[in-house]
Structure formats: structure tokens, C-alpha cells
Design an enzyme around this catalytic site. Structure first.
Site, mmCIF file in Angstrom:
data_model
loop_
_atom_site.group_PDB
_atom_site.id
_atom_site.type_symbol
_atom_site.label_atom_id
_atom_site.label_comp_id
_atom_site.label_asym_id
_atom_site.label_seq_id
_atom_site.Cartn_x
_atom_site.Cartn_y
_atom_site.Cartn_z
ATOM 1 N N ARG A 168 -17.394 11.145 -9.381
ATOM 2 C CA ARG A 168 -18.121 12.424 -9.254
ATOM 3 C C ARG A 168 -17.193 13.627 -9.448
ATOM 4 O O ARG A 168 -17.333 14.659 -8.784
ATOM 5 C CB ARG A 168 -18.801 12.527 -7.876
ATOM 6 C CG ARG A 168 -19.914 11.526 -7.632
ATOM 7 C CD ARG A 168 -21.091 11.722 -8.574
ATOM 8 N NE ARG A 168 -22.245 10.936 -8.175
ATOM 9 C CZ ARG A 168 -22.428 9.660 -8.473
ATOM 10 N NH1 ARG A 168 -21.535 9.016 -9.205
ATOM 11 N NH2 ARG A 168 -23.521 9.035 -8.077
ATOM 12 N N SER A 242 -27.785 12.922 -4.176
ATOM 13 C CA SER A 242 -26.864 12.624 -3.073
ATOM 14 C C SER A 242 -26.164 13.905 -2.662
ATOM 15 O O SER A 242 -25.578 14.582 -3.501
ATOM 16 C CB SER A 242 -25.788 11.631 -3.517
ATOM 17 O OG SER A 242 -26.352 10.403 -3.852
ATOM 18 N N GLU A 338 -21.246 16.693 -2.415
ATOM 19 C CA GLU A 338 -21.203 16.449 -3.863
ATOM 20 C C GLU A 338 -21.568 17.709 -4.659
ATOM 21 O O GLU A 338 -20.922 18.019 -5.652
ATOM 22 C CB GLU A 338 -22.166 15.293 -4.187
ATOM 23 C CG GLU A 338 -21.866 14.624 -5.499
ATOM 24 C CD GLU A 338 -22.920 13.606 -5.891
ATOM 25 O OE1 GLU A 338 -23.869 13.991 -6.581
ATOM 26 O OE2 GLU A 338 -22.773 12.443 -5.506
#
Ligand code: EPU
Length: 342
Positions: A168, A242, A338
Site C-alpha cells: 500500500r 480498508s 491507509e
């Protein structure tokens, strides 16, 4: 000659972010070509302003009004470039919708992106956080991208190494990539395709559907079904997927935690570290389905924070901080969000 730009003022960003937060931008410009991007960057009225380059807005939390200019990437176009060394290269412009692009590759008979079906956002945003799901990450199917260097005004081709992909993460989330605007991305899809069913939940879904050797389209359908079951549709319930990364801890730390919490969900990484399931940690702290003001934790997936209606950036932040504090107190693990906070 640079094209004329349509500059909007005091623009509501509510429909430009999947959390559905109603923050406003001082100025807003839709960018439909590289020439328009160059024009926006050269525009004297915008020159002194902070800039926010926005794609599908599926990975940001607007913490307040944005006192600057939003450049909304809407460059369109996709093409099959041809075969190179066992791969078919396909290119799409930054403003293409990700899932529409995945479906288009499948319609061309090209497999490789099916595990990444239904991820919200745009093609240009995919490399920034190296989007990943069901055992595949952008970096696995990436060939190169074109970035506009705002400092030099030049286009630059970048390969995977230059993008510094990680879980990520990429150079575009760091200072070294801050002045680069992605304008198109090229993917290398295998000419000889095989399904990737390494993610246990996907393999199980294939088995249950009686698919021993699923096609790329069938894998896409399975992924879409799993996502629809577990994740809220941002068009219905505001969210950014997420909200936290799955934290990575040392093998030693994981063993200590396992001694105290035998049900801890963990996945060994190639370097000996262990990735913990943030959703499990949050769930165990009792947050699943709970709300704090107008922001809440999705009842079917504790890793997803949602807008219950009218949430402001500070509501989402307050909820995130409360979750982080509880997980840190119980497990000694610091969760890292995130999405990008703006
Ligand atoms: N879990 C719980 N309770 C929950 C949620 C999860 O106990 O409320 C447990 C599950 O039982 C499972 C484990 O946590 O054992 C992992 O859950 P899951 O397989 O659903 O995946 P995830 O770790 O929650 C990651 C990605 C998703 C991606 C899926 C599938 C991150 C931060 N998230 O989620 O990506 O779709 O795997 O590959 O890596 C996103 O980034 O926005 C995203 C949705």
C-alpha cells in the site's frame, strides 16, 4: 498554446470523495488532457495555491475545507499496445475508472487484473498506493507509467523500480514523488494466463462454485461477489475501503502475542516478519458495528470506517484515533491509516 481552463470557486467536494464528506475547495479544475494539466500548473491565478491532485477520491479523508486548488484527473483513453516477451501491454489514462478498465481488459480476452476487480478509484491512483486484493498487487501486473513532473514541466516514464512499490505504498506517497502527477499507466498482462487462487477465501469461493479451472471472467465474478458481501458500496454508504493497513511485526513479537492471544490472525512474510489482520484486532476490541458520532465501523468488516450520514473529517479522525488507542492498549500494536488525510 495552452487550452482555456474552467475554474470553479468554492466547490463542494462531496461527490468527489467516496467518504462523502462535504468539504469545499477554494478552486476546482477538471483536467481532461496533459495540455490542460500543463495549463493549470502555469495558470497565474492558481500559481500561489496549494494543490491537491484527485482521482476517484476513494483513498482520502477530507479533514476540512481545502484552501487551494483541486486538480481532478479526468484524462480518458485505453489501448492494447501489443505483445512484448510473454506479456500483452495495455495502457490506460489516469482518469479511467479502475473497475471499468479491468472489465475492458477482460472483454479484450486479457486476464491478469481480475483479482483486482471492483476496487473503487481510478487507474492513475492504482500505483500510488499499490492497490492490492486477493493475492495480487499493482506491482505484480505493472509495466511502467508516465508522470508529469510539475517542477520541470516534462513527461517522465517510470518503471517499477523507480516507483518503489511496497505494501500500500510507493514513491508517490513520499516527498521524492510529491511533484509527480501520473497521467497514464501501462500494465503487462500474461499472454499465457493462469488463475491466481492463492488467497484462501478466493480458492474456497471457486471450490464452492464448482469451478476447478475458472476463466479470468469467472475469477472476476467471484471477487466481485466476495467484495459485495463484505464491503460497503461507496455509492450507498460513504467509506474509503480498508481504513488501516495490516500491521507488520517481527516474528518474535508475533510469537509473544500468540502466547497471550492464541486466535491472533497472522500471515508469515518472506522476510520472517508477520502481517497481522487489523480487522481482527479491531473486531476483538469490540469496535465492529460501533459508532462514534456520525462515523462508524462497518458491521460486516471491522477494517472499514463508514460515514453514517453527514460525517465531517473530524468525526472520522476521532473514531480512527479511538480505535488506534484501544488496539495499542490491548495488543501494543500501532495501526497506521491507509487513506491520505487532506
Ligand atoms: N477479520 C475479522 N473481523 C473483521 C474483519 C476481518 O476477524 O471484521 C479477520 C478475517 O477473519 C480474516 C482476517 O481478518 O482472518 C483478514 O480479513 P480479510 O481476508 O477480509 O482481509 P483484510 O486483511 O481485512 C485485505 C486488504 C483489502 C483486500 C483484502 C482481500 C488491507 C489493509 N486490506 O483486507 O483491501 O480487499 O485483504 O485481499 O490490506 C483496501 O485496501 O481498501 C482493501 C479493501
Amino acid at each position: 498554446m495552452l487550452p482555456d481552463l474552467a475554474i470553479s470557486h468554492d466547490f463542494s467536494l462531496q461527490t468527489c470523495n467516496t467518504f462523502g464528506i462535504d468539504a469545499r475547495a477554494r478552486c476546482y479544475v477538471k483536467i481532461a488532457s496533459v495540455a490542460e494539466l500543463a495549463a493549470a500548473l502555469a495558470e497565474p491565478r492558481l500559481a500561489s495555491m496549494r494543490r491537491l491532485v484527485l482521482g476517484g477520491g476513494s483513498n482520502i479523508v477530507l479533514t476540512g475545507d481545502f484552501d487551494g486548488v483541486v486538480l481532478h484527473m479526468a484524462i480518458k483513453g485505453r489501448e492494447v499496445l501489443g505483445e512484448r516477451g510473454g506479456h500483452t501491454l495495455v495502457r490506460a489514462a489516469a482518469g479511467e475508472n479502475w473497475h471499468e478498465f479491468v472489465k475492458w481488459t477482460l472483454a479484450q480476452g486479457l486476464g491478469g487484473l481480475e483479482n483486482l476487480s471492483l476496487i473503487p478509484g481510478t487507474v492513475g491512483a492504482a500505483p500510488i498506493q499499490n492497490i492490492g486484493a486477493y493475492g495480487v498487487e499493482t506491482k505484480d501486473v505493472f509495466h511502467s507509467l508516465t508522470a508529469y513532473d510539475t517542477a520541470s514541466g516534462e513527461l517522465r516514464s517510470m518503471d517499477a523500480e523507480q516507483c518503489r512499490f511496497a505494501y500500500r505504498d510507493s514513491v508517490f506517497k513520499h516527498a521524492a514523488g510529491a511533484g509527480l502527477v501520473i497521467v497514464d499507466v501501462t500494465f503487462a498482462l500474461p499472454t499465457v494466463w493462469q488463475p491466481n487462487l492463492r488467497y484462501a477465501e478466493l480458492a474456497q469461493a471457486a471450490q464452492q462454485a464448482g469451478l476447478l479451472a475458472p476463466s479470468a471472467r469467472e475469477v472476476s465474478d467471484l471477487v466481485v461477489a466476495i467484495r459485495r458481501r463484505k464491503l460497503p458500496d461507496p455509492a450507498v454508504i460513504g467509506n474509503a475501503g480498508s481504513f488501516f493497513k495490516n500491521p507488520v511485526v517481527t516474528g518474535e513479537r508475533c510469537a509473544e502475542l500468540l502466547a497471550r492471544f492464541p486466535a491472533l490472525v497472522h500471515h508469515a512474510q518472506a522476510d520472517g516478519s508477520e502481517k497481522l489482520a487489523a480487522g481482527w484486532l479491531i473486531d476483538q476490541c469490540g469496535w465492529k458495528g460501533r459508532s462514534l458520532g456520525a462515523a462508524g465501523v462497518y458491521p460486516k468488516q471491522a477494517l472499514v470506517l463508514v460515514n453514517n450520514g453527514g460525517a465531517r473529517g473530524e468525526d472520522v479522525l476521532a473514531l480512527a484515533r479511538a480505535i488506534e488507542a484501544d488496539v495499542a492498549a490491548r495488543y501494543g500494536v500501532q495501526l497506521e491509516p491507509e487513506p491520505v488525510f487532506v
